[in-house]
Design a protein around this motif. Sequence first.
Motif, PDB file in Angstrom:
ATOM      1  N   GLY A  89       1.113   3.790  -2.971  1.00  0.00           N
ATOM      2  CA  GLY A  89       0.659   5.139  -2.608  1.00  0.00           C
ATOM      3  C   GLY A  89       1.627   6.221  -3.025  1.00  0.00           C
ATOM      4  O   GLY A  89       1.224   7.256  -3.558  1.00  0.00           O
ATOM      5  N   ILE A  90       2.934   5.996  -2.828  1.00  0.00           N
ATOM      6  CA  ILE A  90       3.858   7.079  -3.162  1.00  0.00           C
ATOM      7  C   ILE A  90       4.036   7.230  -4.674  1.00  0.00           C
ATOM      8  O   ILE A  90       4.620   8.198  -5.127  1.00  0.00           O
ATOM      9  CB  ILE A  90       5.242   6.940  -2.476  1.00  0.00           C
ATOM     10  CG1 ILE A  90       5.928   5.637  -2.842  1.00  0.00           C
ATOM     11  CG2 ILE A  90       5.129   7.063  -0.977  1.00  0.00           C
ATOM     12  CD1 ILE A  90       7.366   5.574  -2.338  1.00  0.00           C
ATOM     13  N   TYR A  91       3.511   6.265  -5.450  1.00  0.00           N
ATOM     14  CA  TYR A  91       3.502   6.480  -6.904  1.00  0.00           C
ATOM     15  C   TYR A  91       2.188   7.127  -7.336  1.00  0.00           C
ATOM     16  O   TYR A  91       1.925   7.273  -8.523  1.00  0.00           O
ATOM     17  CB  TYR A  91       3.741   5.162  -7.651  1.00  0.00           C
ATOM     18  CG  TYR A  91       5.212   4.820  -7.736  1.00  0.00           C
ATOM     19  CD1 TYR A  91       6.011   5.353  -8.742  1.00  0.00           C
ATOM     20  CD2 TYR A  91       5.795   4.011  -6.785  1.00  0.00           C
ATOM     21  CE1 TYR A  91       7.366   5.069  -8.803  1.00  0.00           C
ATOM     22  CE2 TYR A  91       7.156   3.721  -6.841  1.00  0.00           C
ATOM     23  CZ  TYR A  91       7.938   4.255  -7.857  1.00  0.00           C
ATOM     24  OH  TYR A  91       9.276   3.985  -7.912  1.00  0.00           O
ATOM     25  N   GLY A  92       1.373   7.478  -6.344  1.00  0.00           N
ATOM     26  CA  GLY A  92       0.171   8.238  -6.644  1.00  0.00           C
ATOM     27  C   GLY A  92      -0.993   7.413  -7.178  1.00  0.00           C
ATOM     28  O   GLY A  92      -1.910   7.955  -7.798  1.00  0.00           O
ATOM     29  N   LEU A  93      -0.993   6.102  -6.937  1.00  0.00           N
ATOM     30  CA  LEU A  93      -2.139   5.302  -7.386  1.00  0.00           C
ATOM     31  C   LEU A  93      -3.371   5.691  -6.578  1.00  0.00           C
ATOM     32  O   LEU A  93      -3.288   5.874  -5.369  1.00  0.00           O
ATOM     33  CB  LEU A  93      -1.873   3.808  -7.170  1.00  0.00           C
ATOM     34  CG  LEU A  93      -0.666   3.190  -7.874  1.00  0.00           C
ATOM     35  CD1 LEU A  93      -0.691   1.677  -7.724  1.00  0.00           C
ATOM     36  CD2 LEU A  93      -0.646   3.562  -9.353  1.00  0.00           C
ATOM     37  N   ASN A 115       0.826  -1.214   0.000  1.00  0.00           N
ATOM     38  CA  ASN A 115       0.000   0.000   0.000  1.00  0.00           C
ATOM     39  C   ASN A 115       0.855   1.258   0.000  1.00  0.00           C
ATOM     40  O   ASN A 115       0.554   2.230  -0.689  1.00  0.00           O
ATOM     41  CB  ASN A 115      -0.924   0.024   1.217  1.00  0.00           C
ATOM     42  CG  ASN A 115      -2.120  -0.879   1.024  1.00  0.00           C
ATOM     43  OD1 ASN A 115      -2.539  -1.128  -0.109  1.00  0.00           O
ATOM     44  ND2 ASN A 115      -2.655  -1.392   2.113  1.00  0.00           N
ATOM     45  N   PHE A 116       1.932   1.203   0.765  1.00  0.00           N
ATOM     46  CA  PHE A 116       2.793   2.378   0.837  1.00  0.00           C
ATOM     47  C   PHE A 116       3.467   2.655  -0.505  1.00  0.00           C
ATOM     48  O   PHE A 116       3.400   3.762  -1.031  1.00  0.00           O
ATOM     49  CB  PHE A 116       3.850   2.204   1.927  1.00  0.00           C
ATOM     50  CG  PHE A 116       4.891   3.278   1.917  1.00  0.00           C
ATOM     51  CD1 PHE A 116       4.557   4.586   2.257  1.00  0.00           C
ATOM     52  CD2 PHE A 116       6.198   3.014   1.537  1.00  0.00           C
ATOM     53  CE1 PHE A 116       5.506   5.598   2.239  1.00  0.00           C
ATOM     54  CE2 PHE A 116       7.156   4.015   1.507  1.00  0.00           C
ATOM     55  CZ  PHE A 116       6.797   5.305   1.861  1.00  0.00           C
ATOM     56  N   TYR A 117       4.094   1.626  -1.063  1.00  0.00           N
ATOM     57  CA  TYR A 117       4.821   1.871  -2.317  1.00  0.00           C
ATOM     58  C   TYR A 117       3.876   2.217  -3.463  1.00  0.00           C
ATOM     59  O   TYR A 117       4.200   3.047  -4.316  1.00  0.00           O
ATOM     60  CB  TYR A 117       5.739   0.697  -2.659  1.00  0.00           C
ATOM     61  CG  TYR A 117       7.011   0.721  -1.837  1.00  0.00           C
ATOM     62  CD1 TYR A 117       7.869   1.824  -1.905  1.00  0.00           C
ATOM     63  CD2 TYR A 117       7.348  -0.313  -0.979  1.00  0.00           C
ATOM     64  CE1 TYR A 117       9.028   1.880  -1.152  1.00  0.00           C
ATOM     65  CE2 TYR A 117       8.521  -0.264  -0.220  1.00  0.00           C
ATOM     66  CZ  TYR A 117       9.354   0.834  -0.314  1.00  0.00           C
ATOM     67  OH  TYR A 117      10.500   0.894   0.433  1.00  0.00           O
TER      68      TYR A 117
END
Lengths: 313, 374
Positions: free
Chosen positions: A105-109, A101-103
């Motif tokens: 999230g930081i790609y803006g999904l 979820n974090f990774y």
Amino acid sequence: MNNDISIYVEGLTKRFGDFTAVRDVSFEVKKGEIFGFLGANGAGKSTTIRMLIGILEPTSGYAIVGGYNIIENVEMVKQSIGYMSQRFSLYEDLTAKENLNFYGGIYGLDEKELKNRVSWAVEAADLSDKEDVLAGELAGGWKQRLALSCALLHKPKIVFLDEPTSGVDPISRRNFWNLIQSITDEGVTVFVTTHYLEEAEYCNSLAFIHNGEIITKGTPSALKKNVIKRKVFEIESQEPDKLIDCFKAEEFVDDISILGLKVHIIPNREDINKDYISGFLKNKSLEFKKIDEIEPSLEDVFIELIKLKRENV
Amino acid sequence: MHRLAAIILKEFNQIKRDKRTLLLLIFFPAFLLLIFGYAIDFDVKNVEIGVLDLDNSKESREFIEKFTLYDHFILKYHLNTFKEIDYYLDSGLATLCIVIPEDFSDELKQGDNVSIQIIIDGTNSNVGMTVLGNLRAYITDYSNNLSANALKKVGIHKEPVPVELIPRVWYNQELKSAKFLIPGLIGFIMMIVCVITTALSIVREKERFTIEQISVSPIRPHELIIGKTFPYMIISLITMILIIILGIILFDVTIKGNLIYLFVTSLVFIIGALGLGMMISAITDSQQVAFMVSIIVTMLPSIILSGFIFPLNSMPKIIQFISYIVPLRYYLVILRSIILKGSGLISFWDQLIYLTIFSSIMIIVSSIKLKKIL
Ligand SMILES: Nc1ncnc2c1ncn2[C@@H]1O[C@H](COP(=O)(O)OP(=O)(O)OP(=O)(O)O)[C@@H](O)[C@H]1O
Ligand SMILES: [Mg+2]
């Protein structure tokens, strides 16, 4: 630039003070292929990758990654690539799912996309019963597949994998390569570094880097043909040490290497064949199981290359 | 927005997992509060005193008797010779000895100035100072009453003017009591908690190389900085509320002033402290070093150079000058104004401006420094 090219590198150089870690490196990687970047420890593999993914500025030279210049257009490069660092940068105190979820999230999904991709990743990395296990408690193989799927969540066109199989058991390694092959089927370009030379057989194309310089590149079969022009024989024996001692003294043997109970020799004359060697060994009453003429391994290629390099200097 | 939310969520998940730090965040403030509140009680009570009454008159006995009305003093020993003073003070049986001269009552009757001799055990200068202060207050009180009585006898009725008395009592009962320490303690604890947690959370990412994985993502540095500091801002605010509640329960602290002021000024202070934490994380590479640097940068200056325990105006000029870079100095004045005095913006606006300048510089410089390593 050619549309089939995914990564184009020209004259890339990185100096740390007086020390040149990467010197005038140039190569191309085609779309959808597995490109193997091979070299010993400290050869400059990670440094090259770090420049290509935009976190290390080259001293000189440039590269086009996924259609974007790594110096002028870092942000676009970052959006189009995935990266798995040499140390599986997972948060050990977060669960597998929280990491995903974090990774993602930081790609803006956005939420929906994230959910889709996370369930894809859980499937692909075979994590369905380990979603809520802390990443730090996962075994090596799972950790590694989790790290890979974290790098793939945002559907990058190119992934950079820096020694993805180091410290992982052989079975997990094979699973991992299957996973890699399945993503290239979807058109993703894979740039992978390794020092397990037998793994390089999975690659479509290879480049060898040594002391910061590329010493050769090509497909695995072309390299084997071009670098080692002579025959390679493999002799299986219970006493490989005795064989080696004996061969060392013989003028017809050019190169010897040993792999477990198998001794590889490269003779320096064209006329030497299996019968000649077996006659020679029987004559010396040395024990052996069988002799085969084999295709040289990439290991043989690499050793030969480094030897040639030394002789040239 | 998704990116920012992802970081904040991740940070909270990690904090939640890290039970040890979480416990520390709760117990450390409580522990400090108890230490400073009880163990280091500056309000010196029940000081045992010895009296050498050379006069032995009605007046002198009255004077001595009145001492016992104050719970600061316990009249423990009646001495007969000067030699005994040495003994009682040296052995630590008494902290203070009073010598009443032979002519005490005579001079008093004549309306002359009376001197009495006071000998204090000065080993603990803090206690000594406090006792002396209490004593002065008592004596002023005594002499004021005396002069009022004298005036009454003459037929003029006038209340004694307790001008001298009030500041002394204020000084003793407020400045040096646990209650007075609470605002300082809030600032002190928040400074430490804020700086350490922020510095460690960023350095941890460096140490475990996750920072590299983040820097290859398209996340913007400001998103990362806000995402990583916001959770600690919340934690610091919770810590503050916790200390205040403990203060209310254990030490009868009341917040006299406006809660909004308290909240806003604390936020400014916290932002500065977060900035300091970020700065430390930018220049250190391991959690251990970051922790040590944080302790050195926060603990010592906050105790010594902020006015938290030692009044600044009694320090050498050069040290006073250095204290201007200690943010707690400003925040402390603000906190004391709001919590103890209940005064408004008018009494601390200048301090708030200094604090805002400090926090702005901190956050800007550290962001620039941190961007370089991202
Ligand atoms: N930031 C740096 N400063 C100075 N020297 C560096 C830095 N990063 C790498 N090097 C040096 O550059 C050389 C190449 O390092 P690099 O990490 O690229 O090697 P590598 O091929 O990835 O090796 P490994 O298989 O050990 O990962 C090494 O000698 C290393 O010490
Ligand atoms: Mg490396």
